[in-house]
Every structure is written in structure tokens, then in C-alpha cells.
Design a protein around this motif. Structure first.
Motif, PDB file in Angstrom:
ATOM      1  N   ARG A 111      -4.358   9.250 -42.569  1.00  0.00           N
ATOM      2  CA  ARG A 111      -4.972  10.451 -43.138  1.00  0.00           C
ATOM      3  C   ARG A 111      -6.483  10.362 -43.037  1.00  0.00           C
ATOM      4  O   ARG A 111      -7.095   9.473 -43.629  1.00  0.00           O
TER       5      ARG A 111
ATOM      6  N   ILE B 179     -10.009  11.691 -44.095  1.00  0.00           N
ATOM      7  CA  ILE B 179     -10.565  12.387 -45.254  1.00  0.00           C
ATOM      8  C   ILE B 179     -11.554  13.435 -44.751  1.00  0.00           C
ATOM      9  O   ILE B 179     -12.458  13.128 -43.979  1.00  0.00           O
ATOM     10  N   ARG B 180     -11.347  14.662 -45.188  1.00  0.00           N
ATOM     11  CA  ARG B 180     -12.141  15.800 -44.708  1.00  0.00           C
ATOM     12  C   ARG B 180     -12.854  16.512 -45.853  1.00  0.00           C
ATOM     13  O   ARG B 180     -12.374  16.507 -46.981  1.00  0.00           O
ATOM     14  N   ASP B 181     -13.978  17.124 -45.514  1.00  0.00           N
ATOM     15  CA  ASP B 181     -14.715  17.953 -46.462  1.00  0.00           C
ATOM     16  C   ASP B 181     -13.840  19.151 -46.821  1.00  0.00           C
ATOM     17  O   ASP B 181     -13.258  19.792 -45.941  1.00  0.00           O
ATOM     18  N   LYS B 182     -13.738  19.460 -48.105  1.00  0.00           N
ATOM     19  CA  LYS B 182     -12.856  20.542 -48.552  1.00  0.00           C
ATOM     20  C   LYS B 182     -13.294  21.912 -48.048  1.00  0.00           C
ATOM     21  O   LYS B 182     -12.465  22.762 -47.780  1.00  0.00           O
ATOM     22  N   MET B 183     -14.580  22.111 -47.910  1.00  0.00           N
ATOM     23  CA  MET B 183     -15.079  23.421 -47.489  1.00  0.00           C
ATOM     24  C   MET B 183     -15.049  23.589 -45.963  1.00  0.00           C
ATOM     25  O   MET B 183     -14.602  24.614 -45.470  1.00  0.00           O
ATOM     26  N   THR B 184     -15.529  22.614 -45.232  1.00  0.00           N
ATOM     27  CA  THR B 184     -15.681  22.752 -43.780  1.00  0.00           C
ATOM     28  C   THR B 184     -14.529  22.153 -42.985  1.00  0.00           C
ATOM     29  O   THR B 184     -14.408  22.418 -41.795  1.00  0.00           O
ATOM     30  N   GLN B 185     -13.732  21.305 -43.613  1.00  0.00           N
ATOM     31  CA  GLN B 185     -12.634  20.574 -42.962  1.00  0.00           C
ATOM     32  C   GLN B 185     -13.129  19.581 -41.911  1.00  0.00           C
ATOM     33  O   GLN B 185     -12.346  19.082 -41.110  1.00  0.00           O
TER      34      GLN B 185
ATOM     35  N   SER C  94     -14.447  15.961 -40.647  1.00  0.00           N
ATOM     36  CA  SER C  94     -14.194  14.574 -41.032  1.00  0.00           C
ATOM     37  C   SER C  94     -15.389  14.022 -41.796  1.00  0.00           C
ATOM     38  O   SER C  94     -16.540  14.269 -41.437  1.00  0.00           O
TER      39      SER C  94
END
Length: 67
Positions: free
Chosen positions: A32, A34-40, A42
Motif C-alpha cells: 500500500r 500512502i497517498r495525499d488525501k486531497m491530491t492522491q 504518493s
């Protein structure tokens, strides 16, 4: 210890590439990123969880410092 943190990942790497790489040493439950919630985008790190501890230990030895 079966769960590994993967740091300093390039922004264009994807889960399938990482799963293929880490599966070369043993069965991987999941990878998995981990991605920024707003921009998706990495955030530069991920988690990989092996089914067993032995391949996880080998992954640390073999892949630590891999460019």
C-alpha cells in the motif's frame, strides 16, 4: 516481523511494481502506497506485508538502500 515500511519512493512508482519486486522473495499479502488525501499523489512511502517473517527478513537485507 512481516510488515515493512518502504521509504524514499519515487512519485511515479505503483503498487503493482512494488508487489512484483517484493514477491520475488516470498508471498506478499499486500502493498500500500500512502497517498495525499486531497491530491492522491504518493507521499513517498509505502507498506508491504509478507505472509511469513523469513522473506520479510530477506527483503530487508536485499533491498535496503536499493536506488
Amino acid at each position: 516481523m512481516k510488515n515493512l515500511i518502504l521509504n524514499y519512493l519515487p512519485p511515479d512508482i505503483d503498487e503493482q511494481y512494488l508487489k512484483d519486486l517484493f514477491s520475488s522473495l516470498g508471498s506478499v499479502e499486500y502493498v500500500r502506497i500512502i497517498r495525499d488525501k486531497m491530491t492522491q499523489r504518493s507521499m513517498g512511502y509505502a507498506f508491504a506485508k509478507y505472509c511469513d517473517t523469513e522473506p520479510a527478513d530477506r527483503a530487508v537485507q536485499e533491498f535496503d538502500g536499493l536506488p
